[in-house]
Scaffold this motif. Structure first.
Motif, PDB file in Angstrom:
ATOM      1  N   THR A 189       7.726  -5.915  10.459  1.00 48.94           N
ATOM      2  CA  THR A 189       8.956  -5.394  11.033  1.00 48.94           C
ATOM      3  C   THR A 189       8.586  -4.710  12.341  1.00 48.94           C
ATOM      4  O   THR A 189       7.729  -3.822  12.353  1.00 48.94           O
ATOM      5  CB  THR A 189       9.623  -4.374  10.081  1.00 48.94           C
TER       6      THR A 189
ATOM      7  N   GLN B 177      10.088 -14.709   4.694  1.00 47.59           N
ATOM      8  CA  GLN B 177      10.108 -13.342   5.203  1.00 47.59           C
ATOM      9  C   GLN B 177       8.961 -13.106   6.165  1.00 47.59           C
ATOM     10  O   GLN B 177       7.826 -13.498   5.914  1.00 47.59           O
ATOM     11  CB  GLN B 177       9.997 -12.373   4.027  1.00 47.59           C
TER      12      GLN B 177
ATOM     13  N   ASP C 186       3.952  -9.648   0.128  1.00 49.75           N
ATOM     14  CA  ASP C 186       5.000  -9.152  -0.754  1.00 49.75           C
ATOM     15  C   ASP C 186       6.068  -8.342  -0.022  1.00 49.75           C
ATOM     16  O   ASP C 186       7.217  -8.289  -0.451  1.00 49.75           O
ATOM     17  CB  ASP C 186       4.398  -8.295  -1.867  1.00 49.75           C
ATOM     18  N   LYS C 187       5.691  -7.700   1.078  1.00 53.01           N
ATOM     19  CA  LYS C 187       6.658  -6.912   1.842  1.00 53.01           C
ATOM     20  C   LYS C 187       6.148  -6.758   3.268  1.00 53.01           C
ATOM     21  O   LYS C 187       4.932  -6.729   3.496  1.00 53.01           O
ATOM     22  CB  LYS C 187       6.882  -5.536   1.203  1.00 53.01           C
TER      23      LYS C 187
ATOM     24  N   GLU D  80      12.338   4.160  10.248  1.00 58.15           N
ATOM     25  CA  GLU D  80      11.285   3.832   9.289  1.00 58.15           C
ATOM     26  C   GLU D  80      10.291   4.967   9.092  1.00 58.15           C
ATOM     27  O   GLU D  80       9.631   5.045   8.060  1.00 58.15           O
ATOM     28  CB  GLU D  80      10.537   2.574   9.753  1.00 58.15           C
TER      29      GLU D  80
ATOM     30  N   GLU E 246       1.979   1.130   4.988  1.00 58.48           N
ATOM     31  CA  GLU E 246       3.367   0.708   5.136  1.00 58.48           C
ATOM     32  C   GLU E 246       3.792   0.694   6.597  1.00 58.48           C
ATOM     33  O   GLU E 246       4.640  -0.105   6.998  1.00 58.48           O
ATOM     34  CB  GLU E 246       4.290   1.623   4.325  1.00 58.48           C
TER      35      GLU E 246
ATOM     36  N   ARG F 221       0.696  -8.372   4.653  1.00 60.53           N
ATOM     37  CA  ARG F 221       0.972  -8.557   3.238  1.00 60.53           C
ATOM     38  C   ARG F 221       1.954  -9.702   3.056  1.00 60.53           C
ATOM     39  O   ARG F 221       2.697 -10.048   3.967  1.00 60.53           O
ATOM     40  CB  ARG F 221       1.561  -7.295   2.621  1.00 60.53           C
TER      41      ARG F 221
END
Length: 317
Positions: free
Chosen positions: A43, A39, A280-281, A105, A238, A278
């Motif tokens: 984004t 991943q 994890d995401k 988003e 985020e 990160r």
């Protein structure tokens, strides 16, 4: 059966078993070949500020971003409101997003939630509730929450404990709507212009959904820089606004309109991304500029250039 035969048979069985274990089966090979790719830590998103000066309207902005390859965008609530006032509907907007393969988003709004005046603040909370309800209906899960109303030169300094209480009130609305307010740092504002201030307000809100919205330009403008980003804590970020600035502008003189594409200036972009990424995401990196030179160009060229610049920015990070 003699002992020697037994040993020979045993050795043969062990050899065959070992060979079967070591030799890759078709199933194993297939599993390896179809394993999902790692991943990406980011984004890539287009903040519609980047093509806002073209005055394309809500739908055309989405189409332009999609054609440039963006799968994520930040919309401006004002543009969405204009679309609705012109006869568009929220279900139609959600379908258009789905058809284009785009997610919203975050959204950029300007409700005065932080101000000292109670009547103005109450109207600001009503505005946020209304706008967050609309955003939820098009699948948007976040909304920017800057210190609007307390950002002009000469605005009184707001007590940070009170700011935290007021941010908590907005977060409580987020619990009801499913849209999380992102506490935004504005480097030019007398309030919430430092990384320490936004972190104080986020922490003192006492709400687990508290998040901060930071920006390459605003970290520079407000004087915080990127050195202390590791102390923010990665769950707090985020969405992160990216852009660049040139050596032509000092911290004191640079303005919103002076931001340029990532890679066209001297900002410590890759270093900053390494500090916040990160495992994890993915973090949403959204390009936010207000450059009049870009507004004078074809909107599709601007969006295409934005995507190319962002891909180069994250390469190797």
């Amino acid at each position: 059966m003699s002992p020697s035969v037994t040993r020979r048979q045993t050795l043969a069985l062990l050899t065959a078993s070992a060979g079967a274990t070591l030799a890759p089966t078709s199933a194993t090979a297939e599993t390896v070949s179809t394993a999902p790719a790692a991943q990406s830590p980011f984004t890539l998103s287009l903040n519609m500020s980047t093509i806002r000066g073209h005055k394309l309207g809500f739908v055309k902005e989405l189409e332009t971003a999609a054609k440039a390859g963006f799968k994520a965008v930040e919309i401006w609530i004002e543009t969405l409101q204009t679309y609705l006032a012109s006869g568009g509907t929220l279900p139609e907007a959600r379908k258009r997003l789905s058809d284009l393969g785009i997610t919203v988003e975050n959204a950029i709004g300007f409700a005065p939630w932080i101000v000292d005046d109670e009547a103005t603040r109450a109207k600001g909370l009503e505005q946020m509730k209304r706008e967050m309800d609309q955003l939820a209906q098009i699948g948007c899960k976040r909304v920017a929450t800057p210190p609007i109303g307390a950002q002009s030169p000469g605005s009184p300094k707001i007590d940070l404990y009170k700011a935290a209480e007021r941010y908590r009130a907005v977060l409580d609305i987020g619990d009801k709507t499913g849209v999380v307010p992102q506490l935004e740092l504005w480097g030019f504002s007398p309030n919430l212009n430092r990384l320490g201030e936004v972190m104080f307000v986020a922490i003192e809100s006492g709400h687990p959904s508290a998040r901060v919205l930071l920006d390459i330009y605003h970290l520079y403008k407000g004087g915080s820089g990127n050195t202390m980003l590791p102390l923010v804590g990665k769950p707090a970020i985020e969405v992160f606004h990216v852009n660049d600035y040139t050596a032509d502008f000092t911290q004191e003189k640079i303005t919103d309109a002076d931001r340029v594409y990532p890679g066209d200036g001297i900002a410590p972009l890759k270093e900053t991304l390494k500090l916040i990424k990160r495992t994890d995401k993915p973090i949403v990196l959204s390009l936010e500029v207000f450059n009049k030179k870009y507004y004078a160009q074809d909107a599709q060229i601007v969006a295409n250039t934005a995507m190319a610049k962002m891909k180069a920015m994250v390469a190797g990070v």
